[in-house]
Design a protein around this motif. Structure first.
Motif, PDB file in Angstrom:
ATOM      1  N   TYR A  19       0.842  -1.209   0.000  1.00 24.17           N
ATOM      2  CA  TYR A  19       0.000   0.000   0.000  1.00 24.17           C
ATOM      3  C   TYR A  19       0.872   1.253   0.000  1.00 24.17           C
ATOM      4  O   TYR A  19       0.624   2.206  -0.766  1.00 24.17           O
ATOM      5  N   VAL A  20       1.894   1.281   0.845  1.00 24.13           N
ATOM      6  CA  VAL A  20       2.791   2.446   0.904  1.00 24.13           C
ATOM      7  C   VAL A  20       3.529   2.620  -0.426  1.00 24.13           C
ATOM      8  O   VAL A  20       3.694   3.740  -0.918  1.00 24.13           O
ATOM      9  N   PHE A  21       3.966   1.505  -1.044  1.00 24.85           N
ATOM     10  CA  PHE A  21       4.670   1.578  -2.333  1.00 24.85           C
ATOM     11  C   PHE A  21       3.769   2.154  -3.421  1.00 24.85           C
ATOM     12  O   PHE A  21       4.184   3.054  -4.176  1.00 24.85           O
ATOM     13  N   VAL A  22       2.528   1.636  -3.504  1.00 27.18           N
ATOM     14  CA  VAL A  22       1.602   2.128  -4.530  1.00 27.18           C
ATOM     15  C   VAL A  22       1.253   3.574  -4.289  1.00 27.18           C
ATOM     16  O   VAL A  22       1.199   4.399  -5.227  1.00 27.18           O
ATOM     17  N   GLU A  23       1.023   3.925  -3.030  1.00 27.82           N
ATOM     18  CA  GLU A  23       0.643   5.303  -2.726  1.00 27.82           C
ATOM     19  C   GLU A  23       1.755   6.292  -3.081  1.00 27.82           C
ATOM     20  O   GLU A  23       1.483   7.394  -3.581  1.00 27.82           O
ATOM     21  N   HIS A  24       2.994   5.879  -2.843  1.00 29.02           N
ATOM     22  CA  HIS A  24       4.108   6.801  -3.073  1.00 29.02           C
ATOM     23  C   HIS A  24       4.476   6.923  -4.559  1.00 29.02           C
ATOM     24  O   HIS A  24       4.669   8.031  -5.079  1.00 29.02           O
ATOM     25  N   PHE A  25       4.543   5.785  -5.291  1.00 25.87           N
ATOM     26  CA  PHE A  25       5.058   5.815  -6.653  1.00 25.87           C
ATOM     27  C   PHE A  25       3.972   5.931  -7.717  1.00 25.87           C
ATOM     28  O   PHE A  25       4.244   6.410  -8.824  1.00 25.87           O
ATOM     29  N   PHE A  26       2.784   5.518  -7.431  1.00 27.14           N
ATOM     30  CA  PHE A  26       1.738   5.545  -8.448  1.00 27.14           C
ATOM     31  C   PHE A  26       0.679   6.609  -8.175  1.00 27.14           C
ATOM     32  O   PHE A  26       0.179   7.237  -9.106  1.00 27.14           O
ATOM     33  N   LEU A  27       0.336   6.787  -6.923  1.00 28.30           N
ATOM     34  CA  LEU A  27      -0.677   7.793  -6.589  1.00 28.30           C
ATOM     35  C   LEU A  27      -0.055   9.143  -6.288  1.00 28.30           C
ATOM     36  O   LEU A  27      -0.770  10.160  -6.240  1.00 28.30           O
ATOM     37  N   HIS A  28       1.278   9.152  -6.118  1.00 29.22           N
ATOM     38  CA  HIS A  28       2.009  10.388  -5.820  1.00 29.22           C
ATOM     39  C   HIS A  28       1.352  11.161  -4.683  1.00 29.22           C
ATOM     40  O   HIS A  28       1.139  12.370  -4.765  1.00 29.22           O
ATOM     41  N   ASN A  29       1.028  10.401  -3.656  1.00 22.41           N
ATOM     42  CA  ASN A  29       0.374  11.014  -2.502  1.00 22.41           C
ATOM     43  C   ASN A  29       1.025  10.517  -1.208  1.00 22.41           C
ATOM     44  O   ASN A  29       0.405   9.841  -0.400  1.00 22.41           O
ATOM     45  N   PRO A  30       2.293  10.821  -1.056  1.00 21.94           N
ATOM     46  CA  PRO A  30       2.964  10.335   0.161  1.00 21.94           C
ATOM     47  C   PRO A  30       2.359  10.980   1.407  1.00 21.94           C
ATOM     48  O   PRO A  30       2.011  12.166   1.405  1.00 21.94           O
ATOM     49  N   THR A  31       2.231  10.225   2.436  1.00 20.94           N
ATOM     50  CA  THR A  31       1.661  10.715   3.693  1.00 20.94           C
ATOM     51  C   THR A  31       2.701  10.543   4.802  1.00 20.94           C
ATOM     52  O   THR A  31       3.572   9.670   4.735  1.00 20.94           O
ATOM     53  N   PRO A  32       2.618  11.404   5.794  1.00 21.40           N
ATOM     54  CA  PRO A  32       3.538  11.242   6.938  1.00 21.40           C
ATOM     55  C   PRO A  32       3.391   9.846   7.539  1.00 21.40           C
ATOM     56  O   PRO A  32       2.284   9.344   7.712  1.00 21.40           O
TER      57      PRO A  32
END
Length: 324
Positions: A254-267
């Protein structure tokens, strides 16, 4: 040759029951006086009492030579007290009961009659206990449900230690040398498919005193019972570890997809803290389960004697004593 009577041993576990032992003996005499074909011996097991239990048992012994006393040198616990009484019992059948009069002596003639009819094991089932609260009954019912869910050896619910065993099964049980033992579980492990009878009864309130089983002792007994007859907690620890690993992989994806594909990194502080605490808790639980089993192995491999006791038998005007 004249026909000899069968001998029945009645093993009575007593811990701080100074006001109950005499009344129990009185009720035993009343209920057993019409059984001339059976000889009895009454084995009072004083489980390291700190009151006048031993003195009162010795006073009873002065009145009746059939009374034998096993004095444990300290409080070894109810299961060991029954073991000690069983070791000294010489009867063709052995009846186990507690000294608090919640195991009514009125049922003993029925037990013996069933034994004479060929039943080698006579168990009792408690339909109700007038001395316990609804909360205690609920906890007890939950305990047996969890125990039988986790254990391969099924233990009958509400089956107290008020029972009769034929000498054959007594001798077999004496072969067990486990430090932590649960008689109900051991008996369920060897329980035959036939020649077993059951007696239903309602346990009255204690004649005197209070129950020695507080919440802590009951909880310890519940944990020991599960560990003695099942390795399921170890399997559950393994399953918990596998589930945690799967959750960790899913969270990583989930963290990988959110960071590299959704471009929505969260704290990630909160996520990291929750994950660390969760994984730490799982590890501690698993280590605790493993530690309980290792602790039992540590105790068992020492092969210490189960108890130290003094056996007192009165013959004529003398009281013979034997230390073991």
């Amino acid at each position: 040759m004249p026909k000899t009577n069968k001998l029945v041993s009645i093993v009575i576990s007593a811990y701080n029951e100074e006001n109950n032992v005499a009344e129990l003996y009185k009720q035993l005499k009343q209920n057993l006086q019409n059984m001339p074909a059976i000889d009895f011996e009454f084995i009072y097991v004083d489980d390291g009492s700190s009151d006048k239990t031993l003195a009162n048992c010795m006073a009873l012994q002065n009145e009746d030579e059939r009374i034998k006393i096993v004095q444990l040198k300290r409080n070894f616990g109810h299961e060991i007290a029954m073991t000690a009484g069983m070791d000294y019992a010489q009867g063709d059948a052995v009846i186990f009961m507690d000294a608090d009069l919640q195991h009514p002596p009125v049922y003993i003639p029925q037990m013996i009659e069933l034994w004479q009819q060929g039943k080698e094991i006579v168990l009792t089932k408690r339909l109700d206990n007038q001395a316990t609260s609804k909360l205690y009954k609920f906890c007890a019912k939950t305990f047996y449900y969890v125990l039988n869910l986790l254990s391969e050896t099924k233990i009958m619910e509400s089956a107290p230690d008020f029972r009769l065993l034929d000498r054959k099964y007594v001798d077999f049980l004496k072969g067990f040398n486990e430090q932590d033992r649960l008689f109900r579980g051991l008996l369920s492990w060897i329980l035959p498919q036939e020649n077993v009878a059951y007696i239903d009864f309602v346990a009255p309130e204690r004649f005197s005193g209070e129950s020695k089983y507080n919440f802590a002792k009951s909880l310890r007994l519940a944990i020991n019972s599960i560990l003695q007859f099942s390795v399921m907690p170890l399997r559950l620890a393994t399953y918990l570890g596998l589930i945690t690993a799967i959750l960790a992989v899913c969270l990583g994806l989930y963290v990988f997809v959110e960071h590299f594909f959704l471009h929505n990194p969260t704290p990630g502080y909160a996520t990291i803290m929750v994950s660390v605490m969760f994984l730490g808790a799982v590890q501690l639980i698993c280590l605790g389960i493993i530690g309980e089993y290792i602790g039992k192995i540590h105790v068992e491999v020492k092969k210490r004697p189960l108890y130290m006791a003094e056996y007192m038998v009165k013959k004529g005007k003398k009281r013979a004593q034997k230390d073991i």
